[in-house]
Design a protein around this motif. Structure first.
Motif, PDB file in Angstrom:
ATOM      1  N   HIS A  38      -6.950  -5.297  66.559  1.00  0.00           N
ATOM      2  CA  HIS A  38      -8.195  -4.521  66.475  1.00  0.00           C
ATOM      3  C   HIS A  38      -9.401  -5.296  67.029  1.00  0.00           C
ATOM      4  N   PRO A  39     -10.376  -4.583  67.634  1.00  0.00           N
ATOM      5  CA  PRO A  39     -11.607  -5.264  68.054  1.00  0.00           C
ATOM      6  C   PRO A  39     -12.338  -5.869  66.852  1.00  0.00           C
ATOM      7  N   LEU A  40     -13.020  -6.992  67.087  1.00  0.00           N
ATOM      8  CA  LEU A  40     -13.775  -7.668  66.038  1.00  0.00           C
ATOM      9  C   LEU A  40     -15.226  -7.786  66.478  1.00  0.00           C
ATOM     10  N   GLY A  41     -16.168  -7.622  65.539  1.00  0.00           N
ATOM     11  CA  GLY A  41     -17.582  -7.727  65.864  1.00  0.00           C
ATOM     12  C   GLY A  41     -18.397  -7.515  64.596  1.00  0.00           C
ATOM     13  N   ALA A  42     -19.700  -7.778  64.674  1.00  0.00           N
ATOM     14  CA  ALA A  42     -20.553  -7.684  63.488  1.00  0.00           C
ATOM     15  C   ALA A  42     -20.446  -6.298  62.857  1.00  0.00           C
ATOM     16  N   GLY A  43     -20.147  -6.247  61.558  1.00  0.00           N
ATOM     17  CA  GLY A  43     -20.079  -4.987  60.827  1.00  0.00           C
ATOM     18  C   GLY A  43     -18.832  -4.161  61.087  1.00  0.00           C
ATOM     19  N   GLN A  44     -17.964  -4.650  61.960  1.00  0.00           N
ATOM     20  CA  GLN A  44     -16.749  -3.907  62.324  1.00  0.00           C
ATOM     21  C   GLN A  44     -15.776  -3.820  61.140  1.00  0.00           C
ATOM     22  N   SER A  45     -15.226  -2.610  60.909  1.00  0.00           N
ATOM     23  CA  SER A  45     -14.175  -2.446  59.906  1.00  0.00           C
ATOM     24  C   SER A  45     -12.823  -2.601  60.576  1.00  0.00           C
ATOM     25  N   VAL A  46     -11.920  -3.301  59.910  1.00  0.00           N
ATOM     26  CA  VAL A  46     -10.602  -3.545  60.487  1.00  0.00           C
ATOM     27  C   VAL A  46      -9.514  -3.037  59.542  1.00  0.00           C
ATOM     28  N   PRO A  47      -8.849  -1.925  59.913  1.00  0.00           N
ATOM     29  CA  PRO A  47      -7.766  -1.408  59.081  1.00  0.00           C
ATOM     30  C   PRO A  47      -6.523  -2.283  59.237  1.00  0.00           C
ATOM     31  N   LEU A  48      -5.756  -2.430  58.177  1.00  0.00           N
ATOM     32  CA  LEU A  48      -4.548  -3.248  58.212  1.00  0.00           C
ATOM     33  C   LEU A  48      -3.315  -2.366  58.238  1.00  0.00           C
ATOM     34  N   ASP A  49      -2.293  -2.827  58.936  1.00  0.00           N
ATOM     35  CA  ASP A  49      -1.038  -2.082  58.876  1.00  0.00           C
ATOM     36  C   ASP A  49      -0.224  -2.565  57.671  1.00  0.00           C
ATOM     37  N   ARG A  50       0.920  -1.963  57.500  1.00  0.00           N
ATOM     38  CA  ARG A  50       1.733  -2.205  56.315  1.00  0.00           C
ATOM     39  C   ARG A  50       2.136  -3.679  56.159  1.00  0.00           C
ATOM     40  N   ASP A  51       2.581  -4.292  57.247  1.00  0.00           N
ATOM     41  CA  ASP A  51       3.013  -5.693  57.190  1.00  0.00           C
ATOM     42  C   ASP A  51       1.858  -6.623  56.841  1.00  0.00           C
ATOM     43  N   GLN A  52       0.708  -6.348  57.463  1.00  0.00           N
ATOM     44  CA  GLN A  52      -0.460  -7.190  57.205  1.00  0.00           C
ATOM     45  C   GLN A  52      -0.924  -7.062  55.755  1.00  0.00           C
ATOM     46  N   ALA A  53      -0.931  -5.805  55.248  1.00  0.00           N
ATOM     47  CA  ALA A  53      -1.334  -5.571  53.849  1.00  0.00           C
ATOM     48  C   ALA A  53      -0.361  -6.273  52.908  1.00  0.00           C
ATOM     49  N   HIS A  54       0.930  -6.197  53.219  1.00  0.00           N
ATOM     50  CA  HIS A  54       1.929  -6.855  52.381  1.00  0.00           C
ATOM     51  C   HIS A  54       1.701  -8.366  52.357  1.00  0.00           C
ATOM     52  N   TYR A  55       1.419  -8.931  53.530  1.00  0.00           N
ATOM     53  CA  TYR A  55       1.218 -10.382  53.618  1.00  0.00           C
ATOM     54  C   TYR A  55      -0.025 -10.807  52.818  1.00  0.00           C
TER      55      TYR A  55
END
Lengths: 241, 241
Positions: free
Chosen positions: B11-28
């Motif tokens: 996902h793009p990163l930047g000031a105030g940016q929201s980043v959704p996580l996928d299942r594997d990332q959330a599990h980790y």
């Protein structure tokens, strides 16, 4: 024709010398590699260079080889010690293997303030050094020491032995320069544990007249990568490359 | 306080940016690392540097992070390719991991005349490069190419890209000199397979205007050791060390 199989033995090697094999060696040569009487095997013992030998007797639990001629003289590495803090098993094995390949003369596992792993299997690590030498055509096998505390090792540090100290928090100067200042001196490389050195260790290392900080670039390296990179820089600047 | 957990995201990163996580990332993050809402995580995507983020939503199968501030700018490695012939699985994984740590910009597995292993799992190797970058504080992840034939790659070799060619049968000259002759040129390092290059490959490599033989010392190195040693010499002489 020179032998394809290389084996490390403890026995003395020389013209006409007979070399008895132990059970493991006989199993490897005659069971695993399927060699028979008359086959050729290259032997080295870390002292007498590499010898071409011929299989005289191939048994299930024993055997006899006969030395024919020396195929390589003993090639000693430079007088370089590698000190490192043991980490996870696979990476510790790897550091020992790489130290043998890269031409360290002695391998010293050290416990530091931030080292978690308190035990090593010295005999297993020594076997890794032997295997690396077998694979890589070396005629010398570096000795692996028992684990000792870094602080105790530094208490008795030899006056003349220079110490290349790789600290990720530091920017170091050129190794070539240190080499000119200490011509023909023996050296050691110290690779820190993954958690870095403690403040006490750091102060002590910096205060030593023999220590020289060397940078390993802008990226943080794992200990095993750092070991190979540091030995490369040293061999290129001051060793036999 | 900066986050201890580092994670690569697409996902793009930047000031105030929201980043959704996928299942594997959330599990980790929430299952394995036990982070909760309000915890801090460092993210990088290989393009926007490293960002400190805070956990806004921690679910079992999903989650949301919010970027706060950039903690590191994007640090691109020098324009260095690493070409190597895939070997045993563990050592191939290792070469990819080390290439990411040592600052290669692109990793190209190549099939040579003497390469036995015909298949690689590109996605698995790419995951190793990502993990190495996560562990080592990098903000860039080198791309791992699909396996291709060395001969085909050389057919379309870019005119300006210099090639450091590590051939155990050769004694090479100084890399610094080649660097002066080709200032600011992009480079590649080619590590041969354990069985060496074929005569055809060798002739072709020697005939290329861009190729430069560099020696890796008097001992034979395994391919994974040679890769780290060659990248060390290059980074020290012509790269960002």
């Amino acid at each position: 024709m020179s032998a394809k199989v290389r084996l490390y033995v403890e026995h003395p090697l020389g013209a006409g010398q007979s070399v008895p094999l132990d059970r493991d060696q006989a199993h490897y040569l005659f069971g695993v590699m399927r060699l028979q009487a008359g086959a050729r095997v290259a032997l080295f013992n870390g002292r007498d260079g590499e010898w071409q030998t011929v299989v005289v007797d191939a048994g299930k639990r024993s055997g006899l080889l006969q030395c024919e001629e020396q195929s390589k003289p003993l090639q000693m590495p430079p007088d370089l010690w590698l000190l490192f803090a043991p980490i996870k098993k696979a990476r510790t094995d790897f550091i020992v293997e790489k130290a043998a390949e890269m031409g360290a003369a002695r391998i010293l596992p050290v416990g530091t303030d931030f080292t978690n792993s308190e035990r090593i299997r010295r005999d297993r690590l020594q076997a890794h050094a032997v295997e690396a030498a077998e694979q890589c055509g070396g005629t010398f096998v570096p000795e692996v020491d028992d684990l000792q505390k870094l602080s105790r090792l530094l208490d008795h540090w030899p006056d003349e032995r220079q110490l290349m100290f790789c600290d990720e928090a530091e920017v170091g100067n050129a190794l070539e320069l240190y080499g000119q200042q200490h011509e023909n001196a023996p050296w050691a490389i110290l690779i820190g544990p993954e958690g870095g050195f403690s403040e006490t260790e750091r102060k002590r290392l910096h205060a030593m007249a023999q220590s020289h900080v060397v940078s390993l670039g802008p990226r943080i390296l794992r200990a095993d990568t750092a070991a190979v990179a540091a030995m490369t820089l040293w061999q290129k600047a001051l060793g036999d490359w």
